[in-house]
Design a protein around this motif. Sequence first.
Motif, PDB file in Angstrom:
ATOM      1  N   PRO A  88      -4.430  13.915  10.582  1.00  0.00           N
ATOM      2  CA  PRO A  88      -4.346  12.476  10.893  1.00  0.00           C
ATOM      3  C   PRO A  88      -3.980  11.628   9.681  1.00  0.00           C
ATOM      4  O   PRO A  88      -3.229  10.645   9.817  1.00  0.00           O
ATOM      5  N   ALA A  89      -4.492  11.990   8.493  1.00  0.00           N
ATOM      6  CA  ALA A  89      -4.188  11.223   7.284  1.00  0.00           C
ATOM      7  C   ALA A  89      -2.709  11.352   6.928  1.00  0.00           C
ATOM      8  O   ALA A  89      -2.048  10.364   6.551  1.00  0.00           O
TER       9      ALA A  89
ATOM     10  N   PHE B  54       0.845  -1.197   0.000  1.00  0.00           N
ATOM     11  CA  PHE B  54       0.000   0.000   0.000  1.00  0.00           C
ATOM     12  C   PHE B  54       0.878   1.245   0.000  1.00  0.00           C
ATOM     13  O   PHE B  54       1.833   1.341   0.786  1.00  0.00           O
ATOM     14  N   ARG B  55       0.555   2.172  -0.869  1.00  0.00           N
ATOM     15  CA  ARG B  55       1.297   3.423  -0.928  1.00  0.00           C
ATOM     16  C   ARG B  55       0.723   4.418   0.097  1.00  0.00           C
ATOM     17  O   ARG B  55      -0.332   4.199   0.685  1.00  0.00           O
ATOM     18  N   ARG B  56       1.444   5.521   0.266  1.00  0.00           N
ATOM     19  CA  ARG B  56       0.991   6.541   1.222  1.00  0.00           C
ATOM     20  C   ARG B  56      -0.378   7.104   0.845  1.00  0.00           C
ATOM     21  O   ARG B  56      -1.222   7.343   1.702  1.00  0.00           O
ATOM     22  N   ARG B  57      -0.595   7.301  -0.460  1.00  0.00           N
ATOM     23  CA  ARG B  57      -1.869   7.862  -0.891  1.00  0.00           C
ATOM     24  C   ARG B  57      -3.021   6.916  -0.594  1.00  0.00           C
ATOM     25  O   ARG B  57      -4.149   7.343  -0.356  1.00  0.00           O
ATOM     26  N   HIS B  58      -2.728   5.596  -0.609  1.00  0.00           N
ATOM     27  CA  HIS B  58      -3.776   4.626  -0.286  1.00  0.00           C
ATOM     28  C   HIS B  58      -4.178   4.737   1.187  1.00  0.00           C
ATOM     29  O   HIS B  58      -5.356   4.645   1.522  1.00  0.00           O
TER      30      HIS B  58
ATOM     31  N   ILE C 125      -8.310   6.889   5.274  1.00  0.00           N
ATOM     32  CA  ILE C 125      -8.698   7.839   6.336  1.00  0.00           C
ATOM     33  C   ILE C 125      -9.789   8.783   5.839  1.00  0.00           C
ATOM     34  O   ILE C 125     -10.801   9.027   6.529  1.00  0.00           O
ATOM     35  N   PHE C 126      -9.597   9.310   4.628  1.00  0.00           N
ATOM     36  CA  PHE C 126     -10.581  10.253   4.097  1.00  0.00           C
ATOM     37  C   PHE C 126     -11.922   9.571   3.806  1.00  0.00           C
ATOM     38  O   PHE C 126     -12.984  10.165   3.974  1.00  0.00           O
ATOM     39  N   LEU C 127     -11.881   8.318   3.339  1.00  0.00           N
ATOM     40  CA  LEU C 127     -13.121   7.582   3.088  1.00  0.00           C
ATOM     41  C   LEU C 127     -13.901   7.365   4.381  1.00  0.00           C
ATOM     42  O   LEU C 127     -15.130   7.506   4.415  1.00  0.00           O
ATOM     43  N   GLU C 128     -13.194   7.016   5.445  1.00  0.00           N
ATOM     44  CA  GLU C 128     -13.867   6.832   6.730  1.00  0.00           C
ATOM     45  C   GLU C 128     -14.547   8.131   7.178  1.00  0.00           C
ATOM     46  O   GLU C 128     -15.715   8.124   7.583  1.00  0.00           O
ATOM     47  N   ALA C 129     -13.792   9.229   7.110  1.00  0.00           N
ATOM     48  CA  ALA C 129     -14.361  10.519   7.518  1.00  0.00           C
ATOM     49  C   ALA C 129     -15.507  10.913   6.604  1.00  0.00           C
ATOM     50  O   ALA C 129     -16.532  11.442   7.049  1.00  0.00           O
ATOM     51  N   GLY C 130     -15.366  10.652   5.301  1.00  0.00           N
ATOM     52  CA  GLY C 130     -16.401  11.039   4.342  1.00  0.00           C
ATOM     53  C   GLY C 130     -17.701  10.285   4.539  1.00  0.00           C
ATOM     54  O   GLY C 130     -18.790  10.865   4.498  1.00  0.00           O
TER      55      GLY C 130
END
Length: 397
Positions: free
Chosen positions: A381-382, A310-314, A319-324
Amino acid sequence: MNIFQIALNNLKRRRVKMLFLMFGLVVGVATVVGVLNIIDAMHLDLGDRIDEFGANAILLPRSEELHYDNTITSDLTFDVQELTMEDIPKIYTSSVAEYINIVSPKLVSAVEIEDQKALMVGVETRQEFTQKPWFSLQQQEGLASGEKVGDLALLDVPEDGLILGSSAAVTLDLQAGDQLTIKGQSFKVFGVLNELGSEEDGLIYANLTVVQNLLNKPQALSMIEISAYCNSCPIEEIAMGLEEALPNARAIPMRQAALFREETIEQFSVFGFALSGMVLLVAALVVLITMLSSVNERTREIGIFRAIGFRRRHIMQVIFLEAGMVSILAGLLGYILGSLIAIYAGPYLAQIQGDISLQPQLMLPAVALSTGLAICSSIYPALKAAALDPVEALRFI
């Protein structure tokens, strides 16, 4: 397993934290939606309460300068035009007719009563006393003390009846039921107004047509008071529309009512938005702390993801998907809660008369606000999660 499934599983495993995060967002969005609903209702309610009762524009005869003679009298000469009853229909057919609520024409003249001067005002009683609900009659036979404009008493003054201001009644030594003669015509004092503490206390009110005939000025008017609904336009716009319809008249907007309404709403708006800003700040801190805690708890998990490719962007996407996902649901719930608070508590909180309607157009902005707040608060956090060294993270295994 794709990134979406990873984010969804994380939410399921950490229900308590995500519910806490959602609660913060719901409260923040609900506050904003509630405030916006109440402010909009205040615009409508205060506009109705102020504009419906009491004139907010006055039409006076227009005077035009004709000549200036510097060599003889050094005086200005004016041509004063007149207002008549024929001007009334023009108001209702003007470009601002949709804003017109009450039109109250008046004829004002000084008269002599028992060797005393008094100011007599001819009015259409139903329009005049509906426009001024603060008028009430002193106690008299058959009428309770303080009975107000909603009763038929003030609205249906007989043709030979007079309504006296409190100081006019004292000056003329008259009371309800007395007879008096003005210019050879007999009148009966229909009632005496309670003291208002203004110039209206010294006036004598009579039916407009009677005063016009008494003064031998049929159809003549001294002024026209306008009560207008002006929630969606400045009062000056109504004044301009009236002047276009009546070239012989000069419209004077009554700024007090408009300024009072604007100042009241502005003060509540400042307070409401300040409160909303504070609640949103708290909500943002809740999201930040919750997501940071989640990242700290998942250090080993993040290290494994990095180790298997997994890359950093993944990691950031997770994190962003969870928050979204949490924020979208929080936005919908916040919109519903804020609307319910405004509908049921708004009339009491802001002293609004009438109901507050639901505003569906606020749903998408509410979701956008919640999502934007959650994403922005999750950036740090991300970044922290993405910056974890997989070797260091796996040392905790």
